[in-house]
Write a protein that holds these residues in place. Structure first.
Motif, short mmCIF file in Angstrom:
data_model
loop_
_atom_site.label_atom_id
_atom_site.label_comp_id
_atom_site.label_asym_id
_atom_site.label_seq_id
_atom_site.Cartn_x
_atom_site.Cartn_y
_atom_site.Cartn_z
N PHE A 166 99.54 44.79 21.79
CA PHE A 166 98.93 43.79 20.91
C PHE A 166 99.91 42.70 20.47
O PHE A 166 99.57 41.87 19.62
CB PHE A 166 98.36 44.48 19.66
N HIS A 198 98.74 38.85 20.57
CA HIS A 198 97.80 38.51 19.51
C HIS A 198 98.48 38.54 18.15
O HIS A 198 98.26 37.67 17.29
CB HIS A 198 96.62 39.48 19.53
N PHE A 245 92.87 46.03 11.93
CA PHE A 245 92.80 46.82 13.16
C PHE A 245 92.08 48.15 12.91
O PHE A 245 91.25 48.58 13.72
CB PHE A 245 94.20 47.08 13.71
N THR A 262 91.52 44.11 18.28
CA THR A 262 92.28 42.96 17.77
C THR A 262 91.54 41.65 18.01
O THR A 262 92.16 40.60 18.16
CB THR A 262 93.66 42.89 18.43
#
Length: 315
Positions: free
Chosen positions: A24, A27, A112, A118
Motif C-alpha cells: 500500500f 497510495h 483501512f 485502500t
C-alpha cells in the motif's frame, strides 16, 4: 488480504510493516505528500534559510570570531527580531507537522480497518484528521506539561544510576519503552473515545502485555530506519568532504571555500529533516500494527468476526 487484527511476534511485526508498505506504499505516500507537502515545503525553506544564515555567520566570518569572541552573540542581539521570528515560526511549523505526521498513519490504518481496502480518498483522510484536531492539540499540550516533566524525572534518576553502570542498559531500554508507550497511548487516544490520562493508562497496560517483544520490535525498526537514512544522507556528506578536500588544495579564497561548505551543510540539514519525517511513517505504522496485534491478543477480534459471519451466506 492484509490483516490488522492478527497475533504477531517480533519477526511478524517487522515483516508485516514491510509488507504493508510494499502493498500500500504508493497510495499511502501519495496521500501523505498531498496532505503534508505544503508544510514540508515551508519547513524546508525555513530550515534552509536559518541554516544558511547560521553557516554564513559561522564560516564566512571566521576571522571576526578570531578578533571578537562575542561576534555571534552580538550578531544575535543586533538581529533579535529576525532570530526570534524564525525560531518561533520553526517551532510552530515543527509542532504542526509533527502532529500531522504522527496522526496521518493512525488515521490511515483506521480507514483501512473500516473499509478493508485502500480505495478511500484523500478527502476522507483529511476529514478524519479534522475530526481529531482537538485531540492533536490536547495531546501536544499533555505531552509538553505531563509527559515531558515525567520523562525528565525518570531519565534523571536513570542517568544517576549510570554512575554505577546498571543505569546504562536501563536508560537504553527506558528510552525505547517510553517512546512505544507514548505511541500506543496516542493510538488509543485517537482511535477510541477516551480521555488523555485514560489513554496513557491503556497504553501502559498494552506495553506490559508484551514488553520485551514491543521493545525489541521498536528498537529494530528504529535501527532499520536510521540505517536507511544514513545510507541516503552519506552521499551528500561524502560529496561535502570531497569538496572540503578539493577546496583546501586550490588557491580559492577562504571565504569562497567556507561559503561552499555552508551551502552543502545546509542541504544536508534540509535533507535529513525531510527524510526523518518521511521515514517516521515506518515507525508509526509499526507501532500501529503492534497496537492492533495487542488488541487481537486481548479481545480476539478475528475470532469474533468469524463467528459473526457464520450463517450469513445461508439463504
Amino acid at each position: 488480504m492484509f490483516e490488522l487484527y492478527k497475533e504477531r511476534n517480533l519477526s511478524d511485526n517487522l515483516s508485516d510493516t514491510i509488507t504493508f508498505f510494499k502493498t500500500f506504499g504508493k497510495h499511502f505516500f501519495k496521500n501523505f505528500f498531498i496532505i503534508n507537502g505544503i508544510f514540508l515545503m515551508i519547513l524546508m525553506v525555513l530550515i534552509y534559510f536559518i541554516s544558511k544564515i547560521y553557516t554564513e555567520v559561522l564560516f564566512s566570518n571566521a576571522n571576526n570570531f578570531a578578533n571578537n569572541p562575542n561576534y555571534l552573540s552580538n550578531f544575535i542581539s543586533e538581529n533579535i527580531f529576525l532570530v526570534l521570528g524564525g525560531f518561533i515560526t520553526a517551532i510552530i511549523l515543527i509542532a504542526i507537522l509533527s502532529m500531522l505526521n504522527i496522526t496521518f498513519p493512525i488515521v490511515y490504518l483506521k480507514l483501512f480497518e473500516k473499509e478493508h481496502h485502500t480505495n478511500f480518498s484523500t478527502q476522507e483522510i483529511i476529514n478524519e484528521l479534522k475530526k481529531n484536531i482537538g485531540k492533536m492539540i490536547a495531546f501536544l499540550f499533555g505531552t509538553a506539561f505531563v509527559i515531558v516533566p515525567l520523562a525528565f524525572i525518570i531519565f534523571g534518576v536513570l542517568i544517576l544510576l549510570c554512575f554505577i553502570l546498571i543505569g546504562i542498559p536501563l536508560v537504553f531500554i527506558a528510552i525505547i519503552g517510553f517512546s512505544s508507550w507514548i505511541m500506543l497511548s496516542y493510538h488509543d487516544y485517537i482511535l477510541n473515545d477516551v480521555g488523555f490520562f485514560k489513554a496513557l493508562s491503556n497504553g501502559y497496560y498494552l506495553l506490559k502485555l508484551k514488553f520485551w517483544t514491543i521493545v525489541g520490535t521498536t528498537f529494530l525498526m528504529m535501527m532499520l530506519v536510521q540505517i536507511i537514512q544514513g545510507i541516503i544522507t552519506i552521499v551528500p556528506y561524502m560529496f561535502m568532504m570531497g569538496s572540503m578536500f578539493v577546496s583546501s588544495q586550490n588557491a580559492g579564497s577562504q571565504a569562497e571555500n567556507f561559503s561552499t561548505l555552508g551551502i552543502l551543510m545546509t542541504v544536508i540539514m534540509v535533507l535529513s529533516v525531510v527524510l526523518s519525517y518521511i521515514f517516521n511513517n515506518f515507525i508509526v505504522i509499526n507501532q500501529g500494527l503492534i497496537y492492533y496485534s495487542l488488541h487481537e491478543d486481548t479481545q480476539n477480534y478475528t475470532t469474533n468476526n468469524q463467528i459473526d459471519l457464520i450463517g450469513t451466506d445461508v439463504e
